[in-house]
Design a protein around this motif. Structure first.
Motif, PDB file in Angstrom:
ATOM      1  N   ARG A  61      -5.718  67.845  59.710  1.00  0.00           N
ATOM      2  CA  ARG A  61      -4.904  66.818  60.366  1.00  0.00           C
ATOM      3  C   ARG A  61      -5.277  65.456  59.772  1.00  0.00           C
ATOM      4  O   ARG A  61      -6.454  65.122  59.657  1.00  0.00           O
ATOM      5  CB  ARG A  61      -5.135  66.815  61.876  1.00  0.00           C
ATOM      6  CG  ARG A  61      -4.415  65.671  62.600  1.00  0.00           C
ATOM      7  CD  ARG A  61      -4.398  65.888  64.088  1.00  0.00           C
ATOM      8  NE  ARG A  61      -3.343  66.806  64.471  1.00  0.00           N
ATOM      9  CZ  ARG A  61      -3.301  67.452  65.641  1.00  0.00           C
ATOM     10  NH1 ARG A  61      -4.279  67.296  66.515  1.00  0.00           N
ATOM     11  NH2 ARG A  61      -2.301  68.259  65.915  1.00  0.00           N
ATOM     12  N   LEU A  62      -4.252  64.674  59.397  1.00  0.00           N
ATOM     13  CA  LEU A  62      -4.477  63.350  58.829  1.00  0.00           C
ATOM     14  C   LEU A  62      -4.617  62.321  59.951  1.00  0.00           C
ATOM     15  O   LEU A  62      -3.740  62.203  60.809  1.00  0.00           O
ATOM     16  CB  LEU A  62      -3.318  62.966  57.913  1.00  0.00           C
ATOM     17  CG  LEU A  62      -3.046  63.917  56.740  1.00  0.00           C
ATOM     18  CD1 LEU A  62      -1.892  63.391  55.894  1.00  0.00           C
ATOM     19  CD2 LEU A  62      -4.296  64.114  55.884  1.00  0.00           C
ATOM     20  N   THR A  63      -5.714  61.570  59.933  1.00  0.00           N
ATOM     21  CA  THR A  63      -5.986  60.572  60.972  1.00  0.00           C
ATOM     22  C   THR A  63      -6.336  59.237  60.298  1.00  0.00           C
ATOM     23  O   THR A  63      -5.995  59.020  59.139  1.00  0.00           O
ATOM     24  CB  THR A  63      -7.142  61.023  61.879  1.00  0.00           C
ATOM     25  OG1 THR A  63      -8.328  61.203  61.077  1.00  0.00           O
ATOM     26  CG2 THR A  63      -6.825  62.349  62.560  1.00  0.00           C
ATOM     27  N   GLY A  64      -7.020  58.358  61.003  1.00  0.00           N
ATOM     28  CA  GLY A  64      -7.503  57.108  60.420  1.00  0.00           C
ATOM     29  C   GLY A  64      -6.396  56.279  59.800  1.00  0.00           C
ATOM     30  O   GLY A  64      -5.394  55.963  60.438  1.00  0.00           O
ATOM     31  N   CYS A  65      -6.543  55.934  58.517  1.00  0.00           N
ATOM     32  CA  CYS A  65      -5.567  55.070  57.845  1.00  0.00           C
ATOM     33  C   CYS A  65      -4.202  55.743  57.713  1.00  0.00           C
ATOM     34  O   CYS A  65      -3.189  55.064  57.523  1.00  0.00           O
ATOM     35  CB  CYS A  65      -6.083  54.644  56.473  1.00  0.00           C
ATOM     36  SG  CYS A  65      -6.124  55.956  55.242  1.00  0.00           S
ATOM     37  N   PHE A  66      -4.173  57.060  57.839  1.00  0.00           N
ATOM     38  CA  PHE A  66      -2.902  57.777  57.755  1.00  0.00           C
ATOM     39  C   PHE A  66      -2.047  57.587  59.014  1.00  0.00           C
ATOM     40  O   PHE A  66      -0.901  58.036  59.059  1.00  0.00           O
ATOM     41  CB  PHE A  66      -3.138  59.273  57.524  1.00  0.00           C
ATOM     42  CG  PHE A  66      -3.772  59.584  56.205  1.00  0.00           C
ATOM     43  CD1 PHE A  66      -3.085  59.386  55.013  1.00  0.00           C
ATOM     44  CD2 PHE A  66      -5.069  60.077  56.143  1.00  0.00           C
ATOM     45  CE1 PHE A  66      -3.677  59.674  53.793  1.00  0.00           C
ATOM     46  CE2 PHE A  66      -5.669  60.376  54.921  1.00  0.00           C
ATOM     47  CZ  PHE A  66      -4.974  60.160  53.741  1.00  0.00           C
TER      48      PHE A  66
END
Length: 290
Positions: free
Chosen positions: A76-81
């Motif tokens: 799963r893409l998190t943070g700046c994504f």
């Protein structure tokens, strides 16, 4: 892998129940579940995983996971994504940003064009991947460009070069990193009215208060799947704790404790009966991950 990715800010979980990460609330454990916060960590993950089995997960709103789980890594893409920014009439956002947050940002900045996404859950990456929308309005109409990872290389694909169609985008073998939406100023202040209208229609016609994965099947040319299922007399039928929605035939709901095998039994029943009665072969819209 765990040590390297953790040092890059990733959250790495072992044997994570996938039922906790999808709107169906169904699914066994994944070998690994990794939340990746930036491009450096993503590129390192792709280098490490090499030929290993992995799957990119957006909001988990159109997925059915197996009861046995997933032998591999769910990402799963998190943070700046998940970041969203506005520049003039354009919105730049990461593939992991929530679609609802992007729509909210558009409204707050007096921008129109994304109203067709009102009430659609999930991430921008998932929405672009599946070219979401309703009626004759699709998210692809306001996409300016999409930045992706493909074959371990970053590519910027302009709208003109993308291959959008009904519930497809041409990004099936890519990881969507960023999307730029080209919108218009809401000069007539009609945006909120259209959003409210779309939301009201969804509330009236879809079982939004019960765990589900959205539309199960794609609509064949010239037909409404929900109507076909209703005319086949299938609404309300159960398999275990899964049920063909009494509100909308193209939804299967988890009434509490349903298994993937229950949902699959209903999917196969619908396919069989619709083919038998109407001679139409249905194609699933949800992704079935085993």
């Amino acid at each position: 892998m765990i040590e390297v990715l953790s040092s890059l800010g990733c959250r790495v979980l072992k044997d994570e129940p996938l039922s906790m990460h999808c709107s169906f609330k169904i699914g066994g454990p994944a070998d690994f579940f990794i939340e990746i916060p930036n491009e450096l960590a993503l590129s390192e993950f792709l280098r490490i995983i090499s030929d290993g089995r992995f799957c990119i997960l957006g909001g988990g709103t159109n997925i059915l996971f197996s009861d046995e789980g997933y032998r591999g890594t769910i990402v799963r893409l998190t943070g700046c994504f998940k970041e969203i920014s506005v520049s003039g009439d354009e919105i730049l956002c990461g593939g992991g940003a929530l679609l609802s947050d992007v729509l909210k940002t558009a409204c707050e900045n007096g921008l129109t064009g994304l109203e067709c996404t009102a009430g659609i859950l999930g991430t921008v990456g998932g929405a672009v991947y599946g070219n979401v929308g309703r009626g004759d309005k699709w998210i692809s109409a306001v996409i300016k460009s999409v930045e992706v990872y493909k074959n371990l290389k970053k590519e910027l694909i302009n709208r003109e070069k993308a291959i959008f169609g009904y519930r497809k985008s041409g990004f099936e073998n890519s990881i969507i990193l960023k999307v730029v939406f080209s919108l218009k100023k809401d000069m007539k202040n009609d945006s909120l009215k259209e959003i409210s209208k779309n939301m009201q229609k969804r509330l009236e016609t879809q079982p939004l208060n019960i765990p589900n994965a959205g539309s199960i099947f794609k609509n064949p040319d010239g037909f409404s799947v929900g109507k076909l299922i209703e005319e086949a007399g299938l609404k309300g039928i159960y398999a275990g704790k899964a049920q063909i929605s009494e509100l909308h035939g193209n939804f299967i709901v988890n009434t509490g404790g349903a298994f993937a095998e229950d949902v699959l039994a209903l999917i196969n029943l619908i396919k069989e009966k619709v083919k038998e009665k109407f001679g139409i072969s249905l194609e699933t819209e949800i992704k079935i991950i085993k």
